[in-house]
Design a protein around this motif. Structure first.
Motif, mmCIF file in Angstrom:
data_model
loop_
_atom_site.group_PDB
_atom_site.id
_atom_site.type_symbol
_atom_site.label_atom_id
_atom_site.label_comp_id
_atom_site.label_asym_id
_atom_site.label_seq_id
_atom_site.Cartn_x
_atom_site.Cartn_y
_atom_site.Cartn_z
ATOM 1 N N GLY A 109 25.415 6.381 67.649
ATOM 2 C CA GLY A 109 25.705 4.954 67.599
ATOM 3 C C GLY A 109 27.058 4.666 67.005
ATOM 4 O O GLY A 109 27.689 5.514 66.379
ATOM 5 N N PRO A 110 27.485 3.437 67.188
ATOM 6 C CA PRO A 110 28.801 3.035 66.685
ATOM 7 C C PRO A 110 28.760 2.782 65.177
ATOM 8 O O PRO A 110 27.683 2.619 64.592
ATOM 9 C CB PRO A 110 29.071 1.725 67.435
ATOM 10 N N PRO A 111 29.926 2.735 64.551
ATOM 11 C CA PRO A 111 29.968 2.367 63.131
ATOM 12 C C PRO A 111 29.403 0.965 62.942
ATOM 13 O O PRO A 111 29.397 0.153 63.867
ATOM 14 C CB PRO A 111 31.461 2.391 62.791
ATOM 15 N N ARG A 112 28.947 0.686 61.744
ATOM 16 C CA ARG A 112 28.433 -0.650 61.443
ATOM 17 C C ARG A 112 29.536 -1.671 61.639
ATOM 18 O O ARG A 112 30.664 -1.469 61.223
ATOM 19 C CB ARG A 112 27.928 -0.705 60.010
ATOM 20 N N GLU A 113 29.175 -2.772 62.281
ATOM 21 C CA GLU A 113 30.168 -3.803 62.555
ATOM 22 C C GLU A 113 30.378 -4.742 61.382
ATOM 23 O O GLU A 113 31.427 -5.344 61.238
ATOM 24 C CB GLU A 113 29.743 -4.619 63.787
ATOM 25 N N HIS A 114 29.354 -4.907 60.560
ATOM 26 C CA HIS A 114 29.421 -5.896 59.484
ATOM 27 C C HIS A 114 28.846 -5.293 58.212
ATOM 28 O O HIS A 114 27.834 -4.612 58.243
ATOM 29 C CB HIS A 114 28.626 -7.144 59.878
ATOM 30 N N SER A 115 29.498 -5.571 57.121
ATOM 31 C CA SER A 115 28.985 -5.160 55.820
ATOM 32 C C SER A 115 28.268 -6.344 55.183
ATOM 33 O O SER A 115 28.750 -7.475 55.237
ATOM 34 C CB SER A 115 30.139 -4.725 54.911
ATOM 35 N N ASP A 116 27.134 -6.060 54.569
ATOM 36 C CA ASP A 116 26.412 -7.120 53.871
ATOM 37 C C ASP A 116 26.709 -7.099 52.368
ATOM 38 O O ASP A 116 25.976 -7.683 51.575
ATOM 39 C CB ASP A 116 24.906 -7.023 54.130
ATOM 40 N N PHE A 117 27.808 -6.458 51.994
ATOM 41 C CA PHE A 117 28.183 -6.367 50.578
ATOM 42 C C PHE A 117 28.307 -7.752 49.948
ATOM 43 O O PHE A 117 27.743 -8.005 48.880
ATOM 44 C CB PHE A 117 29.500 -5.597 50.416
ATOM 45 N N GLY A 118 29.024 -8.649 50.588
ATOM 46 C CA GLY A 118 29.221 -9.992 50.040
ATOM 47 C C GLY A 118 27.911 -10.740 49.864
ATOM 48 O O GLY A 118 27.707 -11.429 48.857
ATOM 49 N N ASP A 119 27.002 -10.584 50.821
ATOM 50 C CA ASP A 119 25.701 -11.248 50.722
ATOM 51 C C ASP A 119 24.898 -10.696 49.542
ATOM 52 O O ASP A 119 24.288 -11.453 48.789
ATOM 53 C CB ASP A 119 24.901 -11.080 52.016
ATOM 54 N N GLY A 120 24.904 -9.382 49.380
ATOM 55 C CA GLY A 120 24.184 -8.772 48.269
ATOM 56 C C GLY A 120 24.765 -9.181 46.928
ATOM 57 O O GLY A 120 24.036 -9.473 45.972
ATOM 58 N N LEU A 121 26.086 -9.222 46.857
ATOM 59 C CA LEU A 121 26.751 -9.633 45.627
ATOM 60 C C LEU A 121 26.399 -11.081 45.280
ATOM 61 O O LEU A 121 26.122 -11.408 44.123
ATOM 62 C CB LEU A 121 28.263 -9.448 45.767
ATOM 63 N N THR A 122 26.360 -11.933 46.292
ATOM 64 C CA THR A 122 25.987 -13.330 46.078
ATOM 65 C C THR A 122 24.565 -13.442 45.531
ATOM 66 O O THR A 122 24.304 -14.241 44.620
ATOM 67 C CB THR A 122 26.131 -14.135 47.385
ATOM 68 N N LEU A 123 23.653 -12.634 46.055
ATOM 69 C CA LEU A 123 22.275 -12.661 45.553
ATOM 70 C C LEU A 123 22.219 -12.292 44.072
ATOM 71 O O LEU A 123 21.504 -12.929 43.289
ATOM 72 C CB LEU A 123 21.396 -11.709 46.363
ATOM 73 N N ILE A 124 22.961 -11.280 43.682
ATOM 74 C CA ILE A 124 22.966 -10.868 42.277
ATOM 75 C C ILE A 124 23.595 -11.956 41.405
ATOM 76 O O ILE A 124 23.063 -12.300 40.347
ATOM 77 C CB ILE A 124 23.697 -9.524 42.107
ATOM 78 N N LEU A 125 24.709 -12.507 41.858
ATOM 79 C CA LEU A 125 25.353 -13.579 41.087
ATOM 80 C C LEU A 125 24.448 -14.799 40.976
ATOM 81 O O LEU A 125 24.399 -15.447 39.918
ATOM 82 C CB LEU A 125 26.700 -13.951 41.711
ATOM 83 N N ASP A 126 23.712 -15.115 42.043
ATOM 84 C CA ASP A 126 22.759 -16.232 41.975
ATOM 85 C C ASP A 126 21.687 -15.965 40.914
ATOM 86 O O ASP A 126 21.287 -16.869 40.180
ATOM 87 C CB ASP A 126 22.101 -16.478 43.337
ATOM 88 N N GLY A 127 21.244 -14.722 40.824
ATOM 89 C CA GLY A 127 20.266 -14.354 39.802
ATOM 90 C C GLY A 127 20.823 -14.502 38.398
ATOM 91 O O GLY A 127 20.128 -14.966 37.488
ATOM 92 N N ILE A 128 22.082 -14.117 38.217
ATOM 93 C CA ILE A 128 22.725 -14.272 36.904
ATOM 94 C C ILE A 128 22.868 -15.753 36.572
ATOM 95 O O ILE A 128 22.601 -16.171 35.442
ATOM 96 C CB ILE A 128 24.076 -13.534 36.876
ATOM 97 N N ARG A 129 23.278 -16.549 37.545
ATOM 98 C CA ARG A 129 23.401 -18.002 37.320
ATOM 99 C C ARG A 129 22.052 -18.591 36.920
ATOM 100 O O ARG A 129 21.978 -19.409 35.989
ATOM 101 C CB ARG A 129 23.911 -18.687 38.585
ATOM 102 N N ALA A 130 20.989 -18.201 37.618
ATOM 103 C CA ALA A 130 19.652 -18.725 37.309
ATOM 104 C C ALA A 130 19.229 -18.301 35.905
ATOM 105 O O ALA A 130 18.665 -19.112 35.160
ATOM 106 C CB ALA A 130 18.646 -18.236 38.354
ATOM 107 N N GLN A 131 19.488 -17.079 35.543
ATOM 108 C CA GLN A 131 19.130 -16.591 34.212
ATOM 109 C C GLN A 131 19.918 -17.326 33.141
ATOM 110 O O GLN A 131 19.397 -17.648 32.076
ATOM 111 C CB GLN A 131 19.370 -15.087 34.119
ATOM 112 N N ALA A 132 21.180 -17.622 33.424
ATOM 113 C CA ALA A 132 22.014 -18.347 32.453
ATOM 114 C C ALA A 132 21.487 -19.765 32.241
ATOM 115 O O ALA A 132 21.531 -20.279 31.125
ATOM 116 C CB ALA A 132 23.465 -18.378 32.926
ATOM 117 N N ARG A 133 20.964 -20.401 33.284
ATOM 118 C CA ARG A 133 20.411 -21.751 33.152
ATOM 119 C C ARG A 133 19.117 -21.751 32.344
ATOM 120 O O ARG A 133 18.828 -22.695 31.623
ATOM 121 C CB ARG A 133 20.144 -22.356 34.537
ATOM 122 N N VAL A 134 18.337 -20.659 32.477
ATOM 123 C CA VAL A 134 17.078 -20.545 31.747
ATOM 124 C C VAL A 134 17.334 -20.318 30.269
ATOM 125 O O VAL A 134 16.623 -20.844 29.415
ATOM 126 C CB VAL A 134 16.211 -19.407 32.336
ATOM 127 N N GLY A 135 18.374 -19.497 29.966
ATOM 128 C CA GLY A 135 18.655 -19.085 28.600
ATOM 129 C C GLY A 135 19.163 -20.124 27.713
ATOM 130 O O GLY A 135 19.101 -21.204 27.502
#
Length: 185
Positions: A159-185
């Motif tokens: 098969g061909p190389p991957r056309e798209h990286s989901d790195f940015g999406d994964g990073l956004t999910l982690i940052l969203d979790g940090i933001r949510a934790q900061a609001r709780v704290g």
């Protein structure tokens, strides 16, 4: 010919990129430089010191400049820059992650993330955990990307190389979790 420490690190990067981390040995590097491997020990006490210097050089070469001000944009910038630096060299993620886990080098991205997270409003006790999670995600994602690229170029997978990286999406999910934790704290 006499080599400086920087010359050895530069050639080690060439060997790393051409042959991979497993073949970045003092013997191969000595051969590439036309010296006995023992000559390298005048500059580096052991192979781990050499690998730490190579990892730090990978990070230094990937550095782009000033960071944005909001904490989350700074973290995103550090992680994206780290990803790009690691992808620039074959086995770059494996090398930098290994050196960092041994406590020998590669600390700059972690330190920058910790500094940025100081402005997130996160419980200070969670900052090291959040910084570690961001680094582990980045290292792991790049190892996956590099493994896929190398396996594809060696014909080990179809098969061909991957056309798209989901790195940015994964990073956004982690940052969203940090933001949510900061609001709780």
């Amino acid at each position: 010919m006499r080599y400086r420490r920087t010359d050895i690190v530069d050639r080690a990067l060439v060997v790393l990129d051409g042959y991979g981390l497993a073949d970045l040995t003092m013997r191969r590097l000595g051969t590439e430089l036309g010296v006995q491997p023992s000559a390298l020990y005048h500059h580096f006490g052991n192979k781990q010191e050499l690998l730490a210097a190579v990892a730090d050089e990978i990070l230094a070469r990937g550095r782009r400049g000033p960071r944005p001000e909001p904490w989350d944009a700074r973290v995103e910038s550090v992680c994206t820059e780290l990803r790009d630096a690691l992808l620039a060299y074959r086995d770059g993620a494996e090398l930098v992650a290994t050196v960092r886990s041994f406590g020998l080098g590669g600390a700059t991205p972690y330190d920058e993330i910790v500094d940025a997270l100081g402005g997130a409003g996160l419980d200070p006790a969670l900052v090291p955990t959040a910084a570690g999670a961001l680094l582990h995600f980045t290292f792991g994602h790049v190892v996956d990307e590099q493994t896929h690229l190398q396996a594809g170029s060696a014909g080990a997978i179809g098969g061909p190389p991957r056309e798209h990286s989901d790195f940015g999406d994964g990073l956004t999910l982690i940052l969203d979790g940090i933001r949510a934790q900061a609001r709780v704290g």
